[in-house]
Each structure stands twice: as structure tokens, then as C-alpha cells.
Design a protein around this motif. Structure first.
Motif, short mmCIF file in Angstrom:
data_model
loop_
_atom_site.label_atom_id
_atom_site.label_comp_id
_atom_site.label_asym_id
_atom_site.label_seq_id
_atom_site.Cartn_x
_atom_site.Cartn_y
_atom_site.Cartn_z
N GLN A 1 0.79 -1.05 0.01
CA GLN A 1 0.10 0.06 -0.01
C GLN A 1 0.87 1.07 -0.05
O GLN A 1 1.83 1.23 0.71
N THR B 1 0.04 -2.19 -6.65
CA THR B 1 -1.29 -2.15 -5.74
C THR B 1 -2.41 -1.32 -6.11
O THR B 1 -2.40 -0.32 -6.09
N LEU C 1 -5.29 -0.84 -4.59
CA LEU C 1 -5.98 -0.01 -3.80
C LEU C 1 -5.31 1.31 -3.32
O LEU C 1 -5.74 1.92 -2.59
N THR C 2 -4.14 1.29 -3.77
CA THR C 2 -3.28 2.64 -3.72
C THR C 2 -3.73 3.83 -4.47
O THR C 2 -3.82 4.92 -4.21
N GLN C 3 -4.34 3.06 -5.61
CA GLN C 3 -5.09 4.27 -6.72
C GLN C 3 -6.77 4.64 -6.06
O GLN C 3 -7.40 3.59 -5.48
N THR D 1 -9.18 5.53 -7.43
CA THR D 1 -10.75 4.82 -8.21
C THR D 1 -10.06 3.98 -9.03
O THR D 1 -9.01 3.75 -9.38
N LEU E 1 -4.49 -7.22 -5.62
CA LEU E 1 -5.80 -6.98 -5.17
C LEU E 1 -6.11 -7.34 -3.80
O LEU E 1 -6.08 -8.69 -3.76
N THR E 2 -6.15 -6.93 -2.69
CA THR E 2 -6.01 -7.05 -1.37
C THR E 2 -7.55 -7.10 -0.91
O THR E 2 -8.10 -5.84 -0.95
N PRO F 1 -13.90 -0.76 -0.42
CA PRO F 1 -13.94 -0.30 -1.47
C PRO F 1 -14.63 -1.10 -2.72
O PRO F 1 -15.02 -2.32 -2.40
N TYR G 1 -14.64 -3.33 -4.78
CA TYR G 1 -13.58 -4.56 -5.34
C TYR G 1 -13.96 -5.10 -6.79
O TYR G 1 -12.89 -5.31 -7.38
N TYR H 1 -12.58 -2.49 -9.21
CA TYR H 1 -11.22 -2.58 -9.35
C TYR H 1 -10.77 -3.81 -10.16
O TYR H 1 -9.89 -3.93 -10.94
#
Length: 331
Positions: free
Chosen positions: A23, A44, A46-48, A50, A73-74, A82, A84, A87
Motif C-alpha cells: 500500500q 497495488t 487500492l493505492t489508486q 478509483t 488486489l487485497t 472499496p 472491489y 477494481y
């Protein structure tokens, strides 16, 4: 000597060295540098902020390398999770061919990725979870020992035991995570039954890593004792760099604190600021015990090349010296 394994063949890379999802750290410039060095890097997701931003980051990475890379993808429980599925769709739409999954119950995501011919590497912290992921249909396992940064699980099993225990039972390719940072670690992982290594903290401390120089220098200055285990009392253990904030959280937990009592201290926005402004004590940030073996800040090309070269020299040189032929013993 080329270190070719089932894992390098599966994902189409030159070296069995992986930069897993991190992250705030797993961004295009680092991932592309790892790929160009012959390893496998993961953006990563979810660092982004959107799914669209993730699409743009994937394209930015493609502008920096023509070699294979993947996306992490965590899936973690959250009050406001989020999107998911969105993403996931961004990953699929972008034509990414390798995904690292982590976290809880990724079955629906694995199923969707597999429908689109995507190789799935699942990261887990126990043999039982590795076997569950194998039954789920993933293509490879990343087994994470207790030494790791981030979430080591609740079993407290270090890599020296966990890796061979998993290798005895897991049939698909497996890479070793947690406590790796040099050629000795790679050679050891191969000897224990893994087919490559996954590194996080070591890749944080490279020239291309998108974190503040002061934090890279802090990692170099730290030793193997410079981590804390927080959230132990909440059964959601996390290994983080030892600093004023982590020590405060540990002390509060000893007094019986609940998550609500430490929420502000461990907020993700504070951890992100550590990497952005270079203040070690600004928040909680992840780092593993491998800090004790990190002594410089090389480029990814220098690091991966050195690790592979050291591992080859250990396998062909040092270990070979211990092998005595039967004829020589008789003589």
C-alpha cells in the motif's frame, strides 16, 4: 547458471524474484523497474483512489516497461469496503495477465480472473490457507512467514518452518515471502522447497521506490529488532516499523485498548504521510525484520542482479564444497 523454476515459467520472467503489492508503495515506477530488472512487480490496486485511476496507472507502467508485471488486489473486511468488483474489472479491462490476491475469501475474484485467462498468485500465511487457495483454483501460492511486514497471521510460524511445511503439501508453484532481501535468502528459499522469493521491505529501499529518501535511510539504519507487532490483542496482528506511534499503540493495547481507542493513531492517511514527508514518527508504516539485512539503497537492476548472482554463487560454490563424492570418501 540461470535460476529457472516453475514460477518463472508460469509468469514469464527471467528471475524468481517478486515485488509484491504494498500500500502506497506499489506504483508504476517501482513495478516497471523490477520488471526491467527481470523480476515480477505488482501494482497495488487500492493505492489508486478509483478504478479509473488504476487503469491509468497500469498504462503508465506499460509506458515504462515492455516486460510482464501484475496487479495486487487485497480483500480485507471494512466498514466501508472499496468497490472491489470495479477494481477487478479495471484489471481485466486493462489486459493484465498476472494478479496477486491477498486477504479474505477471494473466490469470486479468482473465478472472474480465471475466466479471462489471468494467472492468480494468492498470498497467505499458513499451510491450511495455502491448501484452501489451491482448491480454489489459484495458479501459485506466496507463503508469508512470521518475519514479514504487514499481516503475518496469528500462528506465529517463521519461514524456516512454514516454507518446507507448505512445500510438503502444496502441489502448485510456491514462492516464499517474509524475511528475504539477498542471495542467501533466495538460495535458502529454493532449498526449502519454494520456487522464488517475494520481497516488500527490501524493494521499498531502492532508488525507484516512490517513498521519501529519509524513510529509505531509516530502513538502512534500522536492525532486525526495529519492528513492533500491533493489534495482537485484537487478533489482527500487523508488523510495522518501530517508532513513537507503534510504541504508543503497543502500550495502549497492554492497558486493554480497543481499536476505537487507537483508530486515530493508526489511520492510513498518517501512514501515507510517512512516505510522503519522510517523518518516521508521523504514523504507522509497514516494515519487516529483514531491515537488519538491508545496508544500502541500490537500483532495482542492481538489487535483483546481485541477489541472483549471490544465490548462484552459493549454490555452485559454497554448497558444492560440502558435497563429497562416494569415491573420494572411500579413497
Amino acid at each position: 547458471m540461470a535460476l529457472k523454476t516453475r514460477f518463472t515459467e508460469l509468469v514469464g520472467v527471467e528471475h524468481p524474484v517478486v515485488q509484491g503489492g504494498m500500500q502506497w508503495v506499489g506504483r508504476a515506477e517501482l513495478v516497471a523497474a523490477v520488471a526491467n530488472a527481470g523480476g515480477l512487480g505488482f501494482i497495488t490496486a487500492l493505492t489508486q483512489p478509483t478504478p479509473q485511476a488504476l487503469r491509468e496507472e497500469i498504462e503508465r507502467c506499460r509506458s515504462l516497461t515492455t516486460k510482464p508485471f501484475g496487479v495486487n488486489l487485497t480483500i480485507l473486511p471494512a466498514i466501508n469496503p472499496p468497490p472491489y468488483a470495479e477494481y477487478r474489472q479495471a484489471i481485466i479491462d486493462s489486459g493484465v495477465k498476472i494478479v496477486e490476491t491477498a486477504g479474505n475469501k477471494p473466490q469470486e475474484h479468482v473465478d472472474e480472473f480465471k475466466k479471462h485467462g489471468i494467472v492468480v498468485v494468492h498470498k497467505c500465511t499458513s499451510v491450511r490457507h495455502a491448501l484452501s487457495a489451491e482448491r480454489m483454483g489459484v495458479d501459485a501460492i506466496s507463503i508469508d512467514g512470521f518475519e514479514c511486514a504487514g499481516h503475518p497471521g496469528e500462528d506465529d510460524v517463521p519461514g524456516l518452518i512454514l516454507i518446507p511445511a507448505a512445500a510438503d503439501k502444496v502441489k502448485i508453484p510456491m514462492i516464499a515471502s517474509g524475511g528475504f532481501g539477498d542471495g542467501r535468502g533466495l538460495a535458502a528459499a529454493l532449498a526449502l522447497g519454494a520456487e522464488g522469493i517475494n520481497m516488500g521491505t527490501r524493494f521499498m529501499c531502492t532508488k525507484e521506490s516512490p517513498i521519501h529518501q529519509a524513510i529509505k535511510e531509516q530502513i538502512v539504519a534500522n536492525d532486525e529488532r526495529s519492528t513492533d507487532l500491533i493489534f495482537r490483542t485484537m487478533h489482527n496482528t500487523s508488523r510495522v516499523a518501530k517508532n513513537a506511534i507503534s510504541q504508543q499503540v503497543v502500550a495502549l493495547e497492554k492497558e486493554g485498548a480497543k481499536f476505537e481507542d487507537v483508530r486515530e493513531l493508526v489511520a492510513g492517511v498518517r501512514g501515507r504521510s510517512v512516505y510522503e514527508v519522510g517523518d518516521n514518527d508521523a504514523g504507522i508504516w509497514s516494515a519487516g525484520q529483514i531491515q537488519g539485512l538491508i545496508h544500502d539503497i541500490p537500483s532495482c537492476q542492481e538489487l535483483v542482479g546481485r541477489i541472483v548472482r549471490e544465490a548462484e554463487e552459493i549454490i555452485q560454490g559454497r554448497l558444492a564444497r560440502f558435497v563429497t563424492s562416494r569415491a573420494a570418501v572411500v579413497a
